[in-house]
Design a protein around this motif. Structure first.
Motif, PDB file in Angstrom:
ATOM      1  N   SER A  98     -17.500  -6.094  -2.038  1.00 61.90           N
ATOM      2  CA  SER A  98     -18.461  -5.112  -2.522  1.00 61.90           C
ATOM      3  C   SER A  98     -19.865  -5.694  -2.669  1.00 61.90           C
ATOM      4  O   SER A  98     -20.833  -5.164  -2.117  1.00 61.90           O
ATOM      5  CB  SER A  98     -17.955  -4.590  -3.866  1.00 61.90           C
ATOM      6  OG  SER A  98     -18.830  -3.652  -4.395  1.00 61.90           O
ATOM      7  N   HIS A 133      -3.114  -5.431 -14.806  1.00 65.74           N
ATOM      8  CA  HIS A 133      -2.359  -6.647 -15.125  1.00 65.74           C
ATOM      9  C   HIS A 133      -2.659  -7.828 -14.202  1.00 65.74           C
ATOM     10  O   HIS A 133      -2.068  -8.890 -14.382  1.00 65.74           O
ATOM     11  CB  HIS A 133      -0.856  -6.376 -15.206  1.00 65.74           C
ATOM     12  CG  HIS A 133      -0.246  -5.864 -13.944  1.00 65.74           C
ATOM     13  ND1 HIS A 133       0.441  -6.663 -13.100  1.00 65.74           N
ATOM     14  CD2 HIS A 133      -0.243  -4.638 -13.401  1.00 65.74           C
ATOM     15  CE1 HIS A 133       0.858  -5.951 -12.078  1.00 65.74           C
ATOM     16  NE2 HIS A 133       0.462  -4.723 -12.231  1.00 65.74           N
ATOM     17  N   ARG A 188      -8.334   0.192  -2.055  1.00 58.01           N
ATOM     18  CA  ARG A 188      -8.852   0.640  -3.347  1.00 58.01           C
ATOM     19  C   ARG A 188      -7.729   1.103  -4.255  1.00 58.01           C
ATOM     20  O   ARG A 188      -7.728   0.837  -5.457  1.00 58.01           O
ATOM     21  CB  ARG A 188      -9.888   1.752  -3.150  1.00 58.01           C
ATOM     22  CG  ARG A 188     -11.257   1.236  -2.755  1.00 58.01           C
ATOM     23  CD  ARG A 188     -12.303   2.332  -2.781  1.00 58.01           C
ATOM     24  NE  ARG A 188     -11.986   3.412  -1.869  1.00 58.01           N
ATOM     25  CZ  ARG A 188     -12.299   3.414  -0.584  1.00 58.01           C
ATOM     26  NH1 ARG A 188     -12.931   2.389  -0.045  1.00 58.01           N
ATOM     27  NH2 ARG A 188     -11.987   4.426   0.183  1.00 58.01           N
ATOM     28  N   ARG A 189      -6.747   1.804  -3.679  1.00 60.64           N
ATOM     29  CA  ARG A 189      -5.613   2.258  -4.483  1.00 60.64           C
ATOM     30  C   ARG A 189      -4.897   1.077  -5.108  1.00 60.64           C
ATOM     31  O   ARG A 189      -4.630   1.038  -6.306  1.00 60.64           O
ATOM     32  CB  ARG A 189      -4.621   3.031  -3.604  1.00 60.64           C
ATOM     33  CG  ARG A 189      -4.695   4.540  -3.776  1.00 60.64           C
ATOM     34  CD  ARG A 189      -3.394   5.200  -3.358  1.00 60.64           C
ATOM     35  NE  ARG A 189      -3.070   4.926  -1.976  1.00 60.64           N
ATOM     36  CZ  ARG A 189      -3.521   5.636  -0.956  1.00 60.64           C
ATOM     37  NH1 ARG A 189      -4.331   6.651  -1.153  1.00 60.64           N
ATOM     38  NH2 ARG A 189      -3.183   5.339   0.280  1.00 60.64           N
ATOM     39  N   TRP A 206      -8.813   2.998   1.935  1.00 60.18           N
ATOM     40  CA  TRP A 206      -8.254   3.767   0.822  1.00 60.18           C
ATOM     41  C   TRP A 206      -7.104   3.007   0.179  1.00 60.18           C
ATOM     42  O   TRP A 206      -6.996   2.908  -1.050  1.00 60.18           O
ATOM     43  CB  TRP A 206      -7.747   5.126   1.287  1.00 60.18           C
ATOM     44  CG  TRP A 206      -8.812   6.146   1.487  1.00 60.18           C
ATOM     45  CD1 TRP A 206      -9.201   6.695   2.673  1.00 60.18           C
ATOM     46  CD2 TRP A 206      -9.629   6.764   0.478  1.00 60.18           C
ATOM     47  NE1 TRP A 206     -10.208   7.608   2.462  1.00 60.18           N
ATOM     48  CE2 TRP A 206     -10.494   7.674   1.122  1.00 60.18           C
ATOM     49  CE3 TRP A 206      -9.725   6.631  -0.906  1.00 60.18           C
ATOM     50  CZ2 TRP A 206     -11.426   8.450   0.438  1.00 60.18           C
ATOM     51  CZ3 TRP A 206     -10.647   7.397  -1.595  1.00 60.18           C
ATOM     52  CH2 TRP A 206     -11.494   8.288  -0.918  1.00 60.18           C
ATOM     53  N   GLN A 259     -14.724  -7.836  -5.640  1.00 61.75           N
ATOM     54  CA  GLN A 259     -16.112  -7.580  -5.979  1.00 61.75           C
ATOM     55  C   GLN A 259     -17.043  -8.634  -5.377  1.00 61.75           C
ATOM     56  O   GLN A 259     -18.042  -8.291  -4.745  1.00 61.75           O
ATOM     57  CB  GLN A 259     -16.264  -7.566  -7.504  1.00 61.75           C
ATOM     58  CG  GLN A 259     -17.448  -6.749  -7.954  1.00 61.75           C
ATOM     59  CD  GLN A 259     -17.492  -6.633  -9.470  1.00 61.75           C
ATOM     60  OE1 GLN A 259     -17.181  -7.586 -10.178  1.00 61.75           O
ATOM     61  NE2 GLN A 259     -17.857  -5.471  -9.951  1.00 61.75           N
ATOM     62  N   TYR A 266       2.920  -2.130  -5.645  1.00 60.92           N
ATOM     63  CA  TYR A 266       3.339  -3.520  -5.803  1.00 60.92           C
ATOM     64  C   TYR A 266       4.743  -3.627  -6.404  1.00 60.92           C
ATOM     65  O   TYR A 266       5.613  -4.284  -5.853  1.00 60.92           O
ATOM     66  CB  TYR A 266       2.342  -4.266  -6.693  1.00 60.92           C
ATOM     67  CG  TYR A 266       2.743  -5.661  -7.042  1.00 60.92           C
ATOM     68  CD1 TYR A 266       2.813  -6.636  -6.056  1.00 60.92           C
ATOM     69  CD2 TYR A 266       3.058  -6.013  -8.347  1.00 60.92           C
ATOM     70  CE1 TYR A 266       3.181  -7.933  -6.370  1.00 60.92           C
ATOM     71  CE2 TYR A 266       3.428  -7.316  -8.664  1.00 60.92           C
ATOM     72  CZ  TYR A 266       3.496  -8.267  -7.679  1.00 60.92           C
ATOM     73  OH  TYR A 266       3.873  -9.542  -7.982  1.00 60.92           O
ATOM     74  N   ALA A 267       4.962  -2.957  -7.517  1.00 66.02           N
ATOM     75  CA  ALA A 267       6.234  -3.117  -8.222  1.00 66.02           C
ATOM     76  C   ALA A 267       7.399  -2.551  -7.414  1.00 66.02           C
ATOM     77  O   ALA A 267       8.488  -3.122  -7.402  1.00 66.02           O
ATOM     78  CB  ALA A 267       6.164  -2.453  -9.586  1.00 66.02           C
ATOM     79  N   LEU A 320     -10.146  -8.301  -9.251  1.00 64.93           N
ATOM     80  CA  LEU A 320     -11.488  -7.759  -9.276  1.00 64.93           C
ATOM     81  C   LEU A 320     -12.475  -8.740  -8.675  1.00 64.93           C
ATOM     82  O   LEU A 320     -13.295  -8.383  -7.829  1.00 64.93           O
ATOM     83  CB  LEU A 320     -11.883  -7.468 -10.727  1.00 64.93           C
ATOM     84  CG  LEU A 320     -13.217  -6.764 -10.893  1.00 64.93           C
ATOM     85  CD1 LEU A 320     -13.178  -5.436 -10.182  1.00 64.93           C
ATOM     86  CD2 LEU A 320     -13.523  -6.573 -12.361  1.00 64.93           C
ATOM     87  N   TYR A 374      -7.074  -0.613  -7.837  1.00 56.29           N
ATOM     88  CA  TYR A 374      -7.067   0.199  -9.051  1.00 56.29           C
ATOM     89  C   TYR A 374      -5.739   0.046  -9.773  1.00 56.29           C
ATOM     90  O   TYR A 374      -5.670  -0.116 -10.978  1.00 56.29           O
ATOM     91  CB  TYR A 374      -7.252   1.675  -8.684  1.00 56.29           C
ATOM     92  CG  TYR A 374      -8.594   2.243  -9.040  1.00 56.29           C
ATOM     93  CD1 TYR A 374      -8.880   2.666 -10.332  1.00 56.29           C
ATOM     94  CD2 TYR A 374      -9.570   2.384  -8.079  1.00 56.29           C
ATOM     95  CE1 TYR A 374     -10.106   3.206 -10.662  1.00 56.29           C
ATOM     96  CE2 TYR A 374     -10.808   2.931  -8.387  1.00 56.29           C
ATOM     97  CZ  TYR A 374     -11.076   3.345  -9.679  1.00 56.29           C
ATOM     98  OH  TYR A 374     -12.280   3.875  -9.987  1.00 56.29           O
ATOM     99  N   ALA A 375      -4.669   0.105  -8.994  1.00 57.50           N
ATOM    100  CA  ALA A 375      -3.334   0.131  -9.584  1.00 57.50           C
ATOM    101  C   ALA A 375      -3.014  -1.160 -10.316  1.00 57.50           C
ATOM    102  O   ALA A 375      -2.433  -1.136 -11.395  1.00 57.50           O
ATOM    103  CB  ALA A 375      -2.302   0.393  -8.497  1.00 57.50           C
ATOM    104  N   GLU A 376      -3.399  -2.281  -9.752  1.00 58.25           N
ATOM    105  CA  GLU A 376      -2.936  -3.558 -10.292  1.00 58.25           C
ATOM    106  C   GLU A 376      -4.006  -4.241 -11.136  1.00 58.25           C
ATOM    107  O   GLU A 376      -3.762  -5.302 -11.708  1.00 58.25           O
ATOM    108  CB  GLU A 376      -2.483  -4.473  -9.156  1.00 58.25           C
ATOM    109  CG  GLU A 376      -1.479  -3.849  -8.210  1.00 58.25           C
ATOM    110  CD  GLU A 376      -0.252  -3.287  -8.909  1.00 58.25           C
ATOM    111  OE1 GLU A 376       0.123  -3.811  -9.967  1.00 58.25           O
ATOM    112  OE2 GLU A 376       0.310  -2.291  -8.417  1.00 58.25           O
ATOM    113  N   LEU A 377      -5.162  -3.618 -11.212  1.00 57.67           N
ATOM    114  CA  LEU A 377      -6.274  -4.218 -11.948  1.00 57.67           C
ATOM    115  C   LEU A 377      -5.899  -4.509 -13.394  1.00 57.67           C
ATOM    116  O   LEU A 377      -6.291  -5.531 -13.964  1.00 57.67           O
ATOM    117  CB  LEU A 377      -7.467  -3.265 -11.912  1.00 57.67           C
ATOM    118  CG  LEU A 377      -8.838  -3.919 -11.927  1.00 57.67           C
ATOM    119  CD1 LEU A 377      -8.884  -5.021 -10.891  1.00 57.67           C
ATOM    120  CD2 LEU A 377      -9.905  -2.887 -11.667  1.00 57.67           C
ATOM    121  N   ALA A 429       0.833  -1.201   0.000  1.00 58.52           N
ATOM    122  CA  ALA A 429       0.000   0.000   0.000  1.00 58.52           C
ATOM    123  C   ALA A 429       0.866   1.250   0.000  1.00 58.52           C
ATOM    124  O   ALA A 429       0.579   2.231  -0.672  1.00 58.52           O
ATOM    125  CB  ALA A 429      -0.917   0.001   1.217  1.00 58.52           C
TER     126      ALA A 429
END
Lengths: 229, 229
Positions: free
Chosen positions: A154, A141, A132-133, A129, A150, A49-50, A146, A136-139, A45
DNA sequence: AATGATTTAGACTCATCAGTCTAGTTTGAT
DNA sequence: ATCAAACTAGACTGATGAGTCTAAATCATT
């Protein structure tokens, strides 16, 4: 804690994970595993990730790098498991808030404002937060992230919220035809304003400001779905 | 295009960039620069900042790696400029949609639904999702990206929308006391449902579905802010 | 045609980091 | 006490990629 207690936790998580994912059963001692997951989420976070190094995660978890690999096999699996664990945690908090949505005979406005405020608190949690960050960031690749979030987070909260709204409608406190549509509008009103106000998670919101967002959201919501509109 | 025309574009961008950022003036030919920016955004969006290679960007732009460095100095600057350019582009589209929000004497519902639909289309644009993903992803370690997007994109659109709503209210078509609050609710209603429905940008929405979201949003909005509520 | 700036291919350096390996230590259960 | 599994520190490999450099080619302008 005694060894016995660890075993209980261990077995509990193992079966849950096995049922849900069919992944290979986790190996090794449970306290280390938890520490690694927590550290991994924090580091991912904080740095992305990278940019995050497995060495760094191991250091923060107070564990040798080999232990991380012993538990999770590779970095990608570590990310998945850390995200799944964090999502589970966040979901539990959200569900606890939704559970308070029961008709106690009073004005539904007050009730909705209270639950809305609690949901906003969950949403504004630092970890929330970060989750979600990271998502979003890794979605791009890792599209399967998700599904994890999800389906397991969610959707469950939305389902629970729809159930509660349906009951309030049945009791005549709200005028709702489609509970799912109502949930969609309500959660948009609750969380939508937070992105900009919290500057996408970089700014902490005061309780007063969160309360204000909740009040505005419920006000609009009741204009559309309140019974004495 | 003739060299003269390039010069015009070049000078125009230089002064704008200088005024806004105080960064060193861009060097080199303008067509290359544009191609690099476009390619950079695509590659960053597709692979993520860290995973994207400058070689890759150069290849996609049809340019040598050294040219990229000649124009932007380093990878981070390249990201910033690519995001800024993309945000500018997206903002222009959004503002064009908001501009249609003028009282033509008819039912404001139809007008709002039309503008809402157009704004949703902007929001659901592939590039728009990519921009938000990139922003979310890198916000943690490049906090100044926030300023770029918030001040130069998000805030401008909200401002424009608030202006238009205020005029509609003044004309008696809406009952609004605080235009900013109204915009907050409206944009939450318009964009909130899209995250889940579009599965955070991984699924394309049909026009019908976008229309449906717009209709629901405006319906709720008008219950709260319509003049014959 | 001459000139100075820009671009090009590609080789090169250097740092980082995922993942492995080894040899020794700790731990929990019997 | 014993044993097997888990853990440890740290060295090591191999891949990747940012950023530099060079020598030649291309371009815009005069």
């Amino acid at each position: 804690m005694s060894p016995k207690q660890w075993e209980v936790v261990y077995a509990g998580r193992m079966s849950a994970a096995a049922k849900q994912t069919g992944r290979a059963a986790p190996r090794g001692r449970m306290d280390k595993r938890q520490a690694i997951l927590a550290a991994a989420f924090d580091v991912f976070a904080r740095r992305g990730y990278a940019q995050a190094g497995v060495d760094e995660v191991a250091a923060e978890a107070g564990v040798a790098k080999a232990t991380v690999y012993n538990h999770f096999g590779d970095k990608e699996t570590l990310l998945r498991e850390a995200i799944a664990a964090s999502a589970e945690e966040a979901t539990a908090k959200n569900l606890a808030a939704v559970e308070r949505l029961v008709d106690s005979g009073g004005d539904p406005r007050e009730l909705l404002e209270d639950v809305g405020f609690r949901l906003i608190q969950c949403y504004c949690d630092e970890q929330s937060w970060a989750l979600r960050r990271l998502l979003y960031a890794e979605l791009a690749h890792l599209p399967d992230l998700l599904e994890i979030v999800q389906v397991r987070a969610s959707a469950r909260v939305r389902q629970a919220l729809a159930d509660r709204l349906a009951r309030l409608a049945l009791a005549g406190r709200l005028r709702i035809t489609d509970p799912d549509a109502a949930v969609e509008q309500l959660s948009a009103l609750l969380t939508g304003p937070l992105e900009a106000r919290a500057e996408w998670g970089t700014r902490r919101l005061s309780a007063a400001e969160m309360r204000q967002v909740a009040t505005a959201a419920i006000d609009t919501f009741l204009h559309a779905f309140g019974s004495r509109a």
